[in-house]
Every structure is written in structure tokens, then in C-alpha cells.
Design an enzyme around this catalytic site. Structure first.
Site, PDB file in Angstrom:
ATOM      1  N   ASN A  80       0.830  -1.218   0.000  1.00  0.00           N
ATOM      2  CA  ASN A  80       0.000   0.000   0.000  1.00  0.00           C
ATOM      3  C   ASN A  80       0.857   1.257   0.000  1.00  0.00           C
ATOM      4  OD1 ASN A  80      -2.436  -1.478   0.216  1.00  0.00           O
ATOM      5  ND2 ASN A  80      -1.952  -1.796   2.382  1.00  0.00           N
ATOM      6  N   ASP A 139       9.653   5.527   8.893  1.00  0.00           N
ATOM      7  CA  ASP A 139       9.124   5.046  10.166  1.00  0.00           C
ATOM      8  C   ASP A 139       8.178   6.122  10.691  1.00  0.00           C
ATOM      9  OD1 ASP A 139       8.886   3.043  12.082  1.00  0.00           O
ATOM     10  OD2 ASP A 139      10.324   3.987  13.415  1.00  0.00           O
ATOM     11  N   PHE A 158      -6.088   2.468   8.419  1.00  0.00           N
ATOM     12  CA  PHE A 158      -5.454   1.422   9.224  1.00  0.00           C
ATOM     13  C   PHE A 158      -4.892   2.057  10.498  1.00  0.00           C
ATOM     14  CE2 PHE A 158      -0.886   2.294   8.839  1.00  0.00           C
ATOM     15  CZ  PHE A 158      -0.908   3.286   7.879  1.00  0.00           C
ATOM     16  N   HIS A 207       1.062  13.017   7.511  1.00  0.00           N
ATOM     17  CA  HIS A 207       2.481  12.946   7.863  1.00  0.00           C
ATOM     18  C   HIS A 207       3.291  12.275   6.748  1.00  0.00           C
ATOM     19  CE1 HIS A 207      -0.279   9.970   9.280  1.00  0.00           C
ATOM     20  NE2 HIS A 207       0.637   9.029   9.198  1.00  0.00           N
ATOM     21  N   ARG A 208       2.843  11.070   6.325  1.00  0.00           N
ATOM     22  CA  ARG A 208       3.621  10.346   5.323  1.00  0.00           C
ATOM     23  C   ARG A 208       3.569  11.069   3.979  1.00  0.00           C
ATOM     24  NH1 ARG A 208       2.449   5.902   7.199  1.00  0.00           N
ATOM     25  NH2 ARG A 208       0.386   6.007   6.282  1.00  0.00           N
TER      26      ARG A 208
HETATM   27  P1  IMP Z   1       5.069   2.364  10.160  1.00  0.00           P
HETATM   28  O1  IMP Z   1       6.386   2.877  10.602  1.00  0.00           O
HETATM   29  O2  IMP Z   1       4.544   3.065   8.957  1.00  0.00           O
HETATM   30  O3  IMP Z   1       5.038   0.874  10.039  1.00  0.00           O
HETATM   31  O4  IMP Z   1       4.029   2.728  11.312  1.00  0.00           O
HETATM   32  C1  IMP Z   1       4.134   2.212  12.628  1.00  0.00           C
HETATM   33  C2  IMP Z   1       2.747   2.159  13.247  1.00  0.00           C
HETATM   34  O5  IMP Z   1       2.213   3.477  13.335  1.00  0.00           O
HETATM   35  C3  IMP Z   1       1.730   1.365  12.411  1.00  0.00           C
HETATM   36  O6  IMP Z   1       1.730   0.005  12.772  1.00  0.00           O
HETATM   37  C4  IMP Z   1       0.436   2.034  12.795  1.00  0.00           C
HETATM   38  O7  IMP Z   1      -0.055   1.498  13.996  1.00  0.00           O
HETATM   39  C5  IMP Z   1       0.830   3.478  13.042  1.00  0.00           C
HETATM   40  N1  IMP Z   1       0.601   4.300  11.827  1.00  0.00           N
HETATM   41  C6  IMP Z   1       1.525   4.657  10.890  1.00  0.00           C
HETATM   42  N2  IMP Z   1       0.973   5.426   9.939  1.00  0.00           N
HETATM   43  C7  IMP Z   1      -0.329   5.553  10.279  1.00  0.00           C
HETATM   44  C8  IMP Z   1      -1.426   6.223   9.681  1.00  0.00           C
HETATM   45  O8  IMP Z   1      -1.333   6.864   8.620  1.00  0.00           O
HETATM   46  N3  IMP Z   1      -2.603   6.118  10.325  1.00  0.00           N
HETATM   47  C9  IMP Z   1      -2.772   5.422  11.480  1.00  0.00           C
HETATM   48  N4  IMP Z   1      -1.787   4.771  12.073  1.00  0.00           N
HETATM   49  C10 IMP Z   1      -0.561   4.836  11.488  1.00  0.00           C
END
Ligand code: IMP
Length: 191
Positions: free
Chosen positions: A11, A68, A149, A177-178
Site C-alpha cells: 500500500n 518510520d 489502518f 504525515h507520510r
Molecule cells: P510504520 O512505521 O509506517 O510501520 O508505522 C508504525 C505504526 O504506526 C503502524 O503500525 C500504525 O499502527 C501506526 N501508523 C503509521 N501510519 C499511520 C497512519 O497513517 N494512520 C494510522 N496509524 C498509522
């Protein structure tokens, strides 16, 4: 230019490929046949992103980046932060994670929070850069919405009436954020 995104999450790959257009070809670790989970043992988001990007750079000697993300809640001193994926327990369940946050915030007035993404990019020459994206908002009293998610159902971004889980993916990516961290990386790559 071909760039490796150190992720096994299809995704996220679609998300950035959509934003970046056809100027660069983004390959995921799955495209390269790497299925092992990358270590994230650092104490900061930046540290984890760098750890993953360095691992991939060492293996493939190609431009690459890793991300991250953490949810940082003001009245919980920045928790769950770097522990966001496994806050509610090692099974990494979105439901347990959200339930723990809602429990810890019971009775608290200050529900301010932010999502923060750190991206570590390493170019072909091995130079390292960090890009950050922040989305400020608040933690709702209960889960609202079915989309997305992670913590999406309990997070309402600042200036919006809907939770992340009630927004379309495109609407979320425009302010997330992303999405913002990706935009900074894409701008850098276009220079
Ligand atoms: P990751 O570093 O993108 O894997 O994010 C770590 C954790 O942060 C994920 O397992 C989610 O629980 C939470 N997370 C990251 N991005 C999002 C988002 O856009 N919405 C909600 N939770 C997020």
C-alpha cells in the site's frame, strides 16, 4: 532513476508511486525478492528509518529510502511514538493499540497528538538525508470510521471534522504525515 523503497507494504508503494508519477521507478523489497522483516531496534523514528535504509543500501548498493512513523500524544509524553506498531502488545493489533490509547487518555483534558514520519534517504554515493512530515490533531473519545489502518479511527487532524478513518485515501494523503514527508523527498529528487 530506480530507487528502492525499503518496505514490504504494497500500500505504501502505491501511495508514493502515485505521488511521484513516472519520473522515478520505485521498487519495493518484495520486488527484489527480500521477504525478511527488517530490524527496527533504535530509540527514535529517524534511527529506525536510517537503520532500514542502511541495511538495504549495503545489500543492493542503490539509492534507497525507508520510513518510520509514530503517533505522539502530548499528555502521554510522546507515547506511543516509536512503539506505535506494538503499543497494545507484541501481536501488533490495531484494536489493542487503540484501546490502550483510549484507556490511558480517559479523564484527560489534553488530547493533542501528532503523527510524525521520518524518511531516511541514501543516494547512490551513500549520502544520507532525513525528511520529516508532521500532521497535528487530536485523539477522539471513541473510534469513528472504517477506512484506513492503525490509529486512523481515533485521530482527527487539525482543521478537519472527520477522523482519518472517515476520509478517502486521497484526502488523507494530501494532509498526512507520510504524504508530507514523501513530498519533501520527491521535491529533493526533482532538484
Ligand atoms: P510504520 O512505521 O509506517 O510501520 O508505522 C508504525 C505504526 O504506526 C503502524 O503500525 C500504525 O499502527 C501506526 N501508523 C503509521 N501510519 C499511520 C497512519 O497513517 N494512520 C494510522 N496509524 C498509522
Amino acid at each position: 532513476m530506480q530507487i528502492i523503497f525499503a518496505t514490504q507494504n504494497p500500500n505504501k508503494l502505491v501511495e508514493i508511486q502515485n505521488q511521484i508519477g513516472d519520473q522515478h521507478e520505485i521498487k519495493s523489497l518484495l520486488d527484489l525478492g527480500l521477504t525478511e522483516e527488517l530490524e527496527e531496534t533504535q530509540e527514535t523514528l529517524e534511527g529506525n528509518a536510517l537503520q532500514k535504509a542502511r541495511f538495504v543500501f549495503k545489500k543492493f548498493k542503490q539509492a534507497c529510502f525507508a520510513d518510520d512513523t509514530g503517533l505522539e500524544i502530548e499528555s502521554l509524553n510522546g507515547e506511543p511514538g516509536v512503539f506505535s506498531a506494538r503499543y497494545g502488545g507484541p501481536e501488533k493489533s490495531f484494536e489493542s493499540n487503540m484501546n490502550l490509547v483510549l484507556d490511558k487518555l480517559k479523564g484527560k483534558q489534553n488530547r493533542s497528538a501528532q503523527f510524525r514520519t521520518a524518511i531516511a534517504y541514501i543516494n547512490k554515493q551513500g549520502e544520507e538525508l532525513i525528511f520529516e512530515g508532521v500532521c497535528r490533531g487530536e485523539i477522539l473519545e471513541e473510534k469513528v470510521g472504517e477506512k484506513g489502518f492503525g490509529y486512523d479511527p481515533i485521530f482527527k487532524p487539525e482543521g478537519h471534522l472527520k477522523s482519518f478513518a472517515e476520509m478517502t485515501l486521497n484526502a488523507k494523503n494530501e494532509i498526512s504525515h507520510r504524504g508530507l514527508a514523501f513530498s519533501k523527498l520527491i521535491y529533493h529528487l526533482s532538484k
